[in-house]
Design a protein around this motif. Structure first.
Motif, mmCIF file in Angstrom:
data_model
loop_
_atom_site.group_PDB
_atom_site.id
_atom_site.type_symbol
_atom_site.label_atom_id
_atom_site.label_comp_id
_atom_site.label_asym_id
_atom_site.label_seq_id
_atom_site.Cartn_x
_atom_site.Cartn_y
_atom_site.Cartn_z
ATOM 1 N N SER B 45 0.867 -1.127 0.217
ATOM 2 C CA SER B 45 0.072 -0.039 0.035
ATOM 3 C C SER B 45 1.082 1.344 -0.067
ATOM 4 C CB SER B 45 -0.795 -0.116 1.415
ATOM 5 O OG SER B 45 -1.809 1.133 1.231
ATOM 6 N N LYS B 49 0.688 2.039 -7.009
ATOM 7 C CA LYS B 49 0.090 1.543 -8.066
ATOM 8 C C LYS B 49 -1.310 2.372 -8.728
ATOM 9 C CE LYS B 49 -1.116 -1.731 -5.084
ATOM 10 N NZ LYS B 49 -0.388 -1.122 -3.961
ATOM 11 N N SER B 50 -1.800 3.076 -7.629
ATOM 12 C CA SER B 50 -2.823 3.761 -8.055
ATOM 13 C C SER B 50 -2.509 5.073 -8.891
ATOM 14 C CB SER B 50 -3.932 4.205 -7.260
ATOM 15 O OG SER B 50 -4.472 3.156 -6.594
ATOM 16 N N THR B 51 -1.276 5.700 -8.407
ATOM 17 C CA THR B 51 -0.714 6.676 -9.248
ATOM 18 C C THR B 51 -0.129 6.388 -10.552
ATOM 19 O OG1 THR B 51 0.180 7.566 -7.054
ATOM 20 C CG2 THR B 51 0.932 8.355 -8.999
HETATM 21 N N1 LIG Z 1 -3.228 13.793 -3.655
HETATM 22 C C1 LIG Z 1 -2.092 13.372 -3.028
HETATM 23 N N2 LIG Z 1 -1.163 14.177 -2.182
HETATM 24 C C2 LIG Z 1 -0.303 13.881 -1.730
HETATM 25 N N3 LIG Z 1 0.030 12.542 -1.794
HETATM 26 C C3 LIG Z 1 -0.496 11.393 -2.335
HETATM 27 C C4 LIG Z 1 -1.271 11.911 -3.127
HETATM 28 N N4 LIG Z 1 -2.045 10.916 -3.789
HETATM 29 C C5 LIG Z 1 -1.236 9.954 -3.207
HETATM 30 N N5 LIG Z 1 -0.229 10.226 -2.351
HETATM 31 C C6 LIG Z 1 0.791 9.560 -2.266
HETATM 32 O O1 LIG Z 1 1.475 8.917 -3.257
HETATM 33 C C7 LIG Z 1 1.755 7.404 -2.749
HETATM 34 C C8 LIG Z 1 1.090 6.486 -3.781
HETATM 35 O O2 LIG Z 1 -0.218 6.505 -3.416
HETATM 36 P P1 LIG Z 1 -1.071 5.283 -4.329
HETATM 37 O O3 LIG Z 1 -2.414 5.774 -4.199
HETATM 38 O O4 LIG Z 1 -0.630 5.637 -5.570
HETATM 39 O O5 LIG Z 1 -0.703 3.984 -3.601
HETATM 40 P P2 LIG Z 1 -1.254 2.739 -4.123
HETATM 41 O O6 LIG Z 1 -0.105 1.579 -4.375
HETATM 42 O O7 LIG Z 1 -2.303 2.711 -4.803
HETATM 43 O O8 LIG Z 1 -1.585 2.011 -2.643
HETATM 44 P P3 LIG Z 1 -3.221 1.285 -2.202
HETATM 45 O O9 LIG Z 1 -2.532 -0.248 -2.369
HETATM 46 O O10 LIG Z 1 -3.076 1.546 -0.697
HETATM 47 O O11 LIG Z 1 -4.151 1.644 -3.039
HETATM 48 C C9 LIG Z 1 1.427 7.465 -1.402
HETATM 49 O O12 LIG Z 1 2.384 7.660 -0.534
HETATM 50 C C10 LIG Z 1 0.088 8.464 -1.137
HETATM 51 O O13 LIG Z 1 0.337 8.969 0.234
#
Ligand SMILES: Nc1ncnc2c1ncn2[C@@H]1O[C@H](COP(=O)(O)OP(=O)(O)OP(=O)(O)O)[C@@H](O)[C@H]1O
Ligand SMILES: [Mg+2]
Lengths: 423, 230
Positions: B45, B49-51
């Motif tokens: 997490s 990934k979502s980014t």
């Molecule tokens: N709008 C935002 N402002 C600041 N930081 C952000 C923002 N969106 C995402 N982040 C940060 O970017 C990083 C990547 O987030 P992301 O949502 O891509 O993670 P993820 O791999 O999808 O996690 P998960 O498995 O929980 O969905 C995280 O540290 C998150 O806190």
């Protein structure tokens, strides 16, 4: 996305919160209802005035005799011990007035006879006036059958009469009018013609209140048969009045001469009737006056409408902002699926316009219903005009656009990712 | 040779959080995805990934680097152009389905075609065909609230496909589903893959990831491993 599709989507979205939509539109509903009800009353009043003027003819000036009020009369009675009350316009005055302006075409005197009218043994409430033959032309009364009164009738004071349509129905029922005599008080009059129905119900002076219910006799016959002095029983006592003319219609040749003639009349009467027992009614002036009143009324009404629409508009803005906040996820999803900013803007703008138009529909129904109720309760003529309906809808739509734009722009400018992240 | 569907070079995404130092959500990612690939993105997490998926889906702007979608640099495009690329080239499937409550199943599936300007009759035809494909024809007039989670996600799959996208992006599509219904969705995706659809799938479920053709492993915004599925 076509407008129709957008509108359908707006309706579906609003349908998710029906009660909320209802409450939101209340301001608009009341605003539009007020506009419709008031416009229909003022339109009705306008038509009534116009109709009255149409009956009298816009080029005619009416000169009325007015019975002095009790206080003046006591004074007068103290001065001159006469038991007979004399007031109003005289024939000599009318002849004199005739010479005052070359723009005066004709002067038609009218005098009502207060006697019961009989046909055989049937008594009716038909009213009788003595008048000159010009009256029929001036009031555009047409014979349905037989003839009208003539100069000859007038000159010779013949005992003939013409019946209004309603007077004829009441007196003669289904009988033919030909060769019939009707009895006014002690006098018989031979019916020489009957008039067409004159479709009016306009108020105003006694004489024109219902032209259909009149029996017309030559003025000279009236003078000959009844004289100008009449005795009436009034609250136990007898009252004698001497009155030559109840009302005279003065026709003026040119429209732009009406007001000057009116002024000449006023000056002449001021001298001969300082006791205010006459009145000049100029339909053209009435018309202008009613237009002035109309303007004031319109301003007041527009202010009320503007105020309630402002309140309604703020309500719409409020609910649309809540809507946008609540539906961030929907907005984000739509953006992800390919909606452009303008698609989102249009969606929410359409929603607020549809909301206010729904309010307008409800307001229209309420206002039109209100107009009917007012008509039934107060007896005022009311007219829901297409202009009023169009106006109400455009104003409602404008309200929707004006107060929906800010929320719609806010929705369109949401960052898609931010919007998607909200639960 | 056909252009890769996705070609990234040095793609980075940093969030500047006010006065504090910028958070690097993605650090210089370079990769290509060819047509027909079925790619799983995995990682703990917060690993980005979502980014990454949002960048691929043209929802987000990279801080630096280049992104070529079907051979075309998308960096300089304006919002309207990106919207129509999303509409025509990309299908989204979300973890929480994201159906529209005011529309029935058919209405939901039709939405992307509305923005593409497809005529009503054609919309209806395509929507019904895809609803048939996901096996929801008997439910086509139901509202989302009348559907189970699995059914909702099947509607979302149908919706993602109506404009015949080049690239299907699914962020934890089975995250809100029990294992049985998750299996149905996984089956659907596999089916699409077999028919040549290019799919990028974010998942925490290694079993599901192992059924793809390629796994991207992210850690703290970096591409830690890029390899074939086990
Ligand atoms: N709008 C935002 N402002 C600041 N930081 C952000 C923002 N969106 C995402 N982040 C940060 O970017 C990083 C990547 O987030 P992301 O949502 O891509 O993670 P993820 O791999 O999808 O996690 P998960 O498995 O929980 O969905 C995280 O540290 C998150 O806190
Ligand atoms: Mg995530």
């Amino acid at each position: 996305m076509s407008f129709l599709e957008t509108a359908r989507l707006a309706l579906r979205s609003l349908a998710l919160h029906k009660f909320r939509a209802l409450l939101t539109t209340l301001g608009i509903v009341i605003g539009v209802a007020a506009v419709i009800a008031m416009l229909s009353i003022s339109e009705g009043a306008k038509r009534e005035t116009l109709e009255q003027i149409r009956v009298m003819g816009v080029n005619n000036i009416r000169l009325r005799s007015i019975k002095p009020v009790a206080a003046d009369r006591r004074q007068e009675a103290a001065q001159n011990q006469s038991a007979i009350l004399t007031y109003g316009v005289t024939r000599r005055e009318l002849d004199h007035i005739r010479t005052l302006s070359k723009d005066i075409e004709s002067i038609v005197p009218m005098r009502e006879v207060r006697h019961d009218v009989w046909y055989k043994d049937v008594k009716t409430d038909v009213r009788v006036i003595g008048t000159s033959p010009d009256l029929f032309e001036v009031l555009r009364l047409r014979p349905e059958d037989g003839r009208l009164l003539t100069e000859l009738d007038e000159r010779e004071g013949r005992a003939v009469c013409v019946l209004g349509a309603e007077a004829r129905r009441k007196l003669l029922r289904a009988h033919s009018w030909r060769g019939q005599d009707v009895k006014v008080g002690p006098q018989y009059y031979r019916v020489v013609g009957v008039l067409e129905d004159k479709p009016i119900k306009a108020g105003g002076s006694i004489q024109v209140s219902n032209l259909n219910n009149l029996l017309y006799i030559p003025y000279s016959a009236l003078i000959k048969d009844f004289g100008i002095t009449s005795v009436q029983r009034k609250s136990g006592a007898f009252e004698a009045i001497r009155l030559e003319v109840d009302e005279a219609i003065i026709t003026v040749a040119r429209e732009d001469a009406i007001l000057p003639v009116g002024r000449i009349l006023a000056r002449a009467l001021e001298r001969t009737h300082p006791q205010n027992d006459t009145e000049i009614v100029i339909p053209l002036e009435l018309l202008r006056q009613s237009q002035r009143t109309q303007r004031t009324f319109t301003i007041v009404m527009a202010s009320i409408a503007a105020l309630s629409l402002l309140v309604g508009g703020i309500g719409i803005m409020n609910i649309m902002l809540a809507n946008v906040a609540e539906r961030r996820k929907e907005i984000g999803t739509r953006r992800a699926l390919g909606a452009k900013q303008r698609d989102i803007r249009r969606q929410f703008l359409t929603e607020s316009v549809v909301l206010s138009l729904l309010g307008a529909v409800a307001g229209l129904a309420l206002g039109a219903g209100g107009a009917v109720v007012i008509h039934m309760a107060a007896g005022w003529q009311t007219v829901v005009s297409p202009v009023a309906v169009g106006l109400a809808f455009s104003v409602a739509a404008a309200t929707g656009v004006i107060f929906g734009t800010f929320p719609a722009v806010k929705a369109a400018e949401l960052d898609p990712i931010e919007a998607l992240r909200t639960e | 040779m056909r252009d890769p569907v996705v070609h990234l070079e040095g793609l980075s995404r940093a969030y500047s959080a006010g006065t504090t130092a910028a958070v690097a959500a993605l650090k210089s990612i370079s990769l290509s995805i060819d047509p027909g690939e079925y790619v799983a993105v995995m990682g703990p997490s917060g690993s980005g990934k979502s980014t990454l998926l949002n960048l691929l889906g043209l929802l987000d702007h990279p801080t630096s680097g280049s992104y070529m979608l079907a051979g075309r640099e998308v960096g300089g495009l304006d919002d309207d152009e990106r919207s129509s690329l999303r509409n025509r080239y990309i299908g989204f499937i979300f973890q929480s389905f994201n159906l529209f409550p005011q529309l029935d199943v058919i209405g939901n599936v039709e939405v992307p075609m509305l923005y593409a300007g497809v005529h009503a009759r054609e919309r209806r035809r395509k929507a019904e065909a895809l609803i048939e494909m996901v096996g929801l024809t008997p439910r086509r007039h139901h509202r989302p609230t009348q559907l189970s989670g699995g059914e909702m996600q099947r509607v979302a799959v149908a919706r993602s496909l109506v404009n015949d996208p080049l690239l299907l992006l699914a962020d934890e599509p089975t995250g809100n589903l029990d294992s049985e219904t998750a299996e149905v969705i996984a089956g659907l995706l596999e089916d699409l893959h077999r028919r040549g659809r290019t799919i990028v799938l974010v998942t925490h479920n290694s079993e599901l990831a192992n059924r793809t053709t390629r796994i991207l492993r992210l850690r703290s915004g970096e591409l830690q491993r890029d390899g074939a599925a086990a």
